[in-house]
Design an enzyme around this catalytic site. Structure first.
Site, PDB file in Angstrom:
ATOM      1  N   ASP A 110     -30.370 -13.168  27.425  1.00 40.45           N
ATOM      2  CA  ASP A 110     -30.454 -13.932  26.186  1.00 40.45           C
ATOM      3  C   ASP A 110     -29.231 -14.848  26.143  1.00 40.45           C
ATOM      4  O   ASP A 110     -28.339 -14.762  27.004  1.00 40.45           O
ATOM      5  CB  ASP A 110     -30.463 -12.958  25.001  1.00 40.45           C
ATOM      6  N   ASP A 150     -27.344 -16.543  22.746  1.00 39.67           N
ATOM      7  CA  ASP A 150     -26.389 -16.315  21.660  1.00 39.67           C
ATOM      8  C   ASP A 150     -26.083 -14.838  21.488  1.00 39.67           C
ATOM      9  O   ASP A 150     -26.995 -14.010  21.391  1.00 39.67           O
ATOM     10  CB  ASP A 150     -26.944 -16.884  20.353  1.00 39.67           C
TER      11      ASP A 150
END
Length: 216
Positions: free
Chosen positions: A9, A11
């Site tokens: 991922d 953030d």
């Protein structure tokens, strides 16, 4: 299991950007009389898709107004993220994967502008980038991770996912991926409940490296 790829991922996983997104969201929402706090951000915003969040929290906005709100929010985030740094240990893991010929894919709900901006700041180049805005469904749906596996031509047990939110963990686990969760924005209990088999503060955690070494 023979590990052949790492799926990340963006953030809160590559860099600790959640606090910047939180600030940008809460500043924007305050203009509409919504006074949120950290708990509000965690439970109502973190890990979600921008259009869905705006439609739910600001239903009075037209589609065009909602899009302008999102654009303003993301522009504010980029202003705040000029000095963003990778999480501790990420460079070591990145180089370790490269030395072993492991594939590396980004799987994110982030808008393309933000994703490209942060990757340039972090100096990371992925083999594949899968963004939810290009798909019929985003996280927590498993589709983004299934698409990444398809691009890499891998079975779920041949890859390892890194996430930081319960919705992201559910997406990866739903696609059959063993998932490590970073505790940059959510408590380990919530991440473990979502399905993460290991929760770590950053990539220097010896438990991660013990697990990787155990794979041989």
């Amino acid at each position: 299991m023979k590990l052949r790829a790492l799926l990340f991922d963006l953030d809160g996983t590559l860099a600790d950007t959640d606090r910047l997104h939180e600030q940008a969201w809460l500043e924007g929402l305050s203009r509409y009389g919504i006074q949120g706090d950290h708990h509000f951000y965690q439970t109502q915003i973190s890990g979600g898709l921008n259009p869905e969040i705006v439609q739910r929290l600001l239903p009075q906005l037209s589609e065009a107004e909602g899009q302008r709100f999102i654009e303003q929010k993301e522009a504010r985030f980029r202003e705040l993220a000029t000095t963003v740094q990778p999480l501790p240990g990420l460079r070591v893991l990145w180089n370790w994967a490269g030395e072993r010929g492991l594939g590396r894919a980004l799987v994110s709900n982030a808008p393309r502008g933000n994703a490209l901006y942060l990757l340039e700041r972090l100096g990371l180049v992925f083999d594949h980038i899968v963004l939810s805005e290009d798909l019929p469904a985003g996280k927590p749906d498993p589709l983004p991770y299934r698409m990444a596996l398809q691009h890499l031509n891998l079975a779920p047990q041949e890859a390892l996912a890194f996430e930081d939110s319960p919705s992201g963990v559910r997406s990866a686990v739903g696609a059959g991926l063993p998932t490590v969760a970073l505790t940059t924005g959510h408590p380990p209990e919530a991440l473990a409940q979502a399905g993460a088999f290991l929760c770590i503060p950053d990539y220097t955690d010896p438990r991660l490296w013990d697990w990787l070494r155990a794979l041989g």
